[in-house]
Design a protein around this motif. Structure first.
Motif, PDB file in Angstrom:
ATOM      1  N   LEU A  22    -146.086  80.607 -68.879  1.00  0.00           N
ATOM      2  CA  LEU A  22    -146.887  80.946 -67.701  1.00  0.00           C
ATOM      3  C   LEU A  22    -146.200  80.494 -66.432  1.00  0.00           C
ATOM      4  O   LEU A  22    -146.196  81.220 -65.414  1.00  0.00           O
ATOM      5  CB  LEU A  22    -148.272  80.298 -67.819  1.00  0.00           C
ATOM      6  CG  LEU A  22    -149.229  80.558 -66.657  1.00  0.00           C
ATOM      7  CD1 LEU A  22    -149.502  82.045 -66.503  1.00  0.00           C
ATOM      8  CD2 LEU A  22    -150.542  79.806 -66.871  1.00  0.00           C
ATOM      9  N   PHE A  23    -145.606  79.309 -66.457  1.00  0.00           N
ATOM     10  CA  PHE A  23    -144.906  78.794 -65.283  1.00  0.00           C
ATOM     11  C   PHE A  23    -143.748  79.717 -64.889  1.00  0.00           C
ATOM     12  O   PHE A  23    -143.552  80.016 -63.695  1.00  0.00           O
ATOM     13  CB  PHE A  23    -144.382  77.387 -65.562  1.00  0.00           C
ATOM     14  CG  PHE A  23    -143.562  76.808 -64.446  1.00  0.00           C
ATOM     15  CD1 PHE A  23    -144.161  76.391 -63.264  1.00  0.00           C
ATOM     16  CD2 PHE A  23    -142.182  76.688 -64.572  1.00  0.00           C
ATOM     17  CE1 PHE A  23    -143.403  75.869 -62.227  1.00  0.00           C
ATOM     18  CE2 PHE A  23    -141.421  76.170 -63.546  1.00  0.00           C
ATOM     19  CZ  PHE A  23    -142.025  75.755 -62.369  1.00  0.00           C
ATOM     20  N   PHE A  28    -141.635  83.764 -61.219  1.00  0.00           N
ATOM     21  CA  PHE A  28    -140.944  85.035 -60.999  1.00  0.00           C
ATOM     22  C   PHE A  28    -141.808  85.973 -60.164  1.00  0.00           C
ATOM     23  O   PHE A  28    -141.308  86.646 -59.241  1.00  0.00           O
ATOM     24  CB  PHE A  28    -140.610  85.690 -62.336  1.00  0.00           C
ATOM     25  CG  PHE A  28    -139.810  86.960 -62.190  1.00  0.00           C
ATOM     26  CD1 PHE A  28    -138.431  86.911 -62.105  1.00  0.00           C
ATOM     27  CD2 PHE A  28    -140.434  88.197 -62.135  1.00  0.00           C
ATOM     28  CE1 PHE A  28    -137.677  88.066 -61.955  1.00  0.00           C
ATOM     29  CE2 PHE A  28    -139.700  89.362 -61.988  1.00  0.00           C
ATOM     30  CZ  PHE A  28    -138.324  89.297 -61.899  1.00  0.00           C
ATOM     31  N   THR A  29    -143.102  86.030 -60.470  1.00  0.00           N
ATOM     32  CA  THR A  29    -144.013  86.921 -59.746  1.00  0.00           C
ATOM     33  C   THR A  29    -144.121  86.538 -58.280  1.00  0.00           C
ATOM     34  O   THR A  29    -144.154  87.397 -57.394  1.00  0.00           O
ATOM     35  CB  THR A  29    -145.407  86.901 -60.395  1.00  0.00           C
ATOM     36  OG1 THR A  29    -145.296  87.273 -61.772  1.00  0.00           O
ATOM     37  CG2 THR A  29    -146.350  87.864 -59.690  1.00  0.00           C
ATOM     38  N   SER A  56    -151.897  83.324 -69.418  1.00  0.00           N
ATOM     39  CA  SER A  56    -152.782  82.269 -68.907  1.00  0.00           C
ATOM     40  C   SER A  56    -153.964  82.035 -69.839  1.00  0.00           C
ATOM     41  O   SER A  56    -154.406  80.895 -70.025  1.00  0.00           O
ATOM     42  CB  SER A  56    -153.274  82.613 -67.502  1.00  0.00           C
ATOM     43  OG  SER A  56    -154.087  83.773 -67.507  1.00  0.00           O
ATOM     44  N   SER A  57    -154.465  83.111 -70.438  1.00  0.00           N
ATOM     45  CA  SER A  57    -155.557  82.950 -71.406  1.00  0.00           C
ATOM     46  C   SER A  57    -155.069  82.234 -72.652  1.00  0.00           C
ATOM     47  O   SER A  57    -155.775  81.406 -73.234  1.00  0.00           O
ATOM     48  CB  SER A  57    -156.151  84.309 -71.774  1.00  0.00           C
ATOM     49  OG  SER A  57    -155.191  85.111 -72.436  1.00  0.00           O
ATOM     50  N   GLU A 126    -149.251  71.938 -66.419  1.00  0.00           N
ATOM     51  CA  GLU A 126    -150.610  72.486 -66.362  1.00  0.00           C
ATOM     52  C   GLU A 126    -151.167  72.401 -64.946  1.00  0.00           C
ATOM     53  O   GLU A 126    -151.791  73.354 -64.455  1.00  0.00           O
ATOM     54  CB  GLU A 126    -151.519  71.735 -67.338  1.00  0.00           C
ATOM     55  CG  GLU A 126    -151.277  72.072 -68.794  1.00  0.00           C
ATOM     56  CD  GLU A 126    -152.178  71.289 -69.723  1.00  0.00           C
ATOM     57  OE1 GLU A 126    -152.384  71.722 -70.870  1.00  0.00           O
ATOM     58  OE2 GLU A 126    -152.689  70.232 -69.299  1.00  0.00           O
ATOM     59  N   ALA A 127    -150.941  71.272 -64.287  1.00  0.00           N
ATOM     60  CA  ALA A 127    -151.435  71.103 -62.916  1.00  0.00           C
ATOM     61  C   ALA A 127    -150.767  72.095 -61.967  1.00  0.00           C
ATOM     62  O   ALA A 127    -151.436  72.698 -61.113  1.00  0.00           O
ATOM     63  CB  ALA A 127    -151.180  69.669 -62.451  1.00  0.00           C
ATOM     64  N   ILE A 128    -149.470  72.291 -62.129  1.00  0.00           N
ATOM     65  CA  ILE A 128    -148.751  73.249 -61.277  1.00  0.00           C
ATOM     66  C   ILE A 128    -149.233  74.669 -61.540  1.00  0.00           C
ATOM     67  O   ILE A 128    -149.453  75.457 -60.601  1.00  0.00           O
ATOM     68  CB  ILE A 128    -147.228  73.143 -61.513  1.00  0.00           C
ATOM     69  CG1 ILE A 128    -146.714  71.784 -61.035  1.00  0.00           C
ATOM     70  CG2 ILE A 128    -146.488  74.274 -60.790  1.00  0.00           C
ATOM     71  CD1 ILE A 128    -145.265  71.532 -61.373  1.00  0.00           C
ATOM     72  N   ASN A 129    -149.405  75.018 -62.817  1.00  0.00           N
ATOM     73  CA  ASN A 129    -149.862  76.369 -63.166  1.00  0.00           C
ATOM     74  C   ASN A 129    -151.234  76.667 -62.569  1.00  0.00           C
ATOM     75  O   ASN A 129    -151.498  77.782 -62.108  1.00  0.00           O
ATOM     76  CB  ASN A 129    -149.909  76.535 -64.683  1.00  0.00           C
ATOM     77  CG  ASN A 129    -148.540  76.739 -65.288  1.00  0.00           C
ATOM     78  OD1 ASN A 129    -147.593  77.122 -64.592  1.00  0.00           O
ATOM     79  ND2 ASN A 129    -148.404  76.502 -66.576  1.00  0.00           N
TER      80      ASN A 129
END
Length: 223
Positions: A22-23, A28-29, A56-57, A126-129
């Motif tokens: 996810l990160f 990239f997005t 993310s899910s 997780e916090a950054i995501n």
């Protein structure tokens, strides 16, 4: 006991893969995709937002929850339905649901962080995501508002790629309270949205910092 350890190890591996994946997708997005879409116009934005929804899910699901699967299915429909049906009401509702989906994932991240006993690399990712998901979710909303209501923001009047780039840039500049002042909300609705983006970003930082500092102090007391 061995079965429990195997399940726990499998869950940790799942979280590591999901959160690092996810990160990478979010990074990239946010940083590369707006530039890439200036050269390639093949629905790349929708494709990557769909991938973010799925990953993310996966990263925030502790088990196969049917409710989460339904949320993912509806979110994917919300991303692509506006390409099929050109109805403004559907566009508005689908965008709002997509933002709600991302915010629900952020709440899941905060919940996971609150249950962690120690602060490690996974907790930081997780916090950054969670923070990046807030930005992506609101960027989708800002992009819709700027496209559907010309003049709401003083964005460049160009193709969709320009709107996407401006939306991501504006959202993260607002969340960090950097405030360059080059892109501004103009209408009252846009200003209200700007306040929401800014406050949500700051509230998230305050909550996460409180959780992480609390875990660090708790670990120090145990030592």
């Amino acid at each position: 006991m061995r079965l429990i350890n195997d399940l726990s190890k499998r869950y940790r591996i799942k979280q590591l893969l999901g959160n690092w994946g996810l990160f990478i997708l979010l990074s990239f997005t946010i940083f590369a995709l707006p530039l890439l879409t200036s050269f390639v116009h093949n629905r790349l934005f929708e494709v990557f937002i769909t991938l973010i929804v799925v990953v993310s899910s996966y990263a925030t699901s502790e088990e196969d929850n049917p409710k989460v699967m339904i949320q993912v299915f509806i979110a994917i429909i919300a991303i692509w339905i506006t390409n099929i049906a050109n109805f403004q009401v559907i566009h508005y509702l689908s965008t709002i649901w997509l933002v709600v989906f991302f915010l629900l994932r952020v709440f899941r991240f905060v919940g996971q962080l609150s249950r962690k006993e120690n602060v490690n690399g996974l907790v930081i990712i997780e916090a950054i995501n969670g923070y990046l998901l807030i930005g992506v979710g609101f960027a989708v909303l800002v992009n819709m508002v700027s496209a559907e209501f010309p003049g709401a923001f003083n964005f460049s009047q160009g193709n969709s790629a320009s709107h996407v780039y401006d939306s991501f840039y504006y959202t993260f500049v607002s969340m960090t309270t950097l405030g360059y002042g080059d892109l501004l909300p103009v209408t009252p609705a846009a200003k209200s949205l700007a306040l929401m983006v800014t406050l949500c970003g700051q509230f998230y930082l305050v909550i996460v910092m409180a959780l992480l500092v609390g875990r660090l102090l708790s670990s120090a007391d145990k030592d």
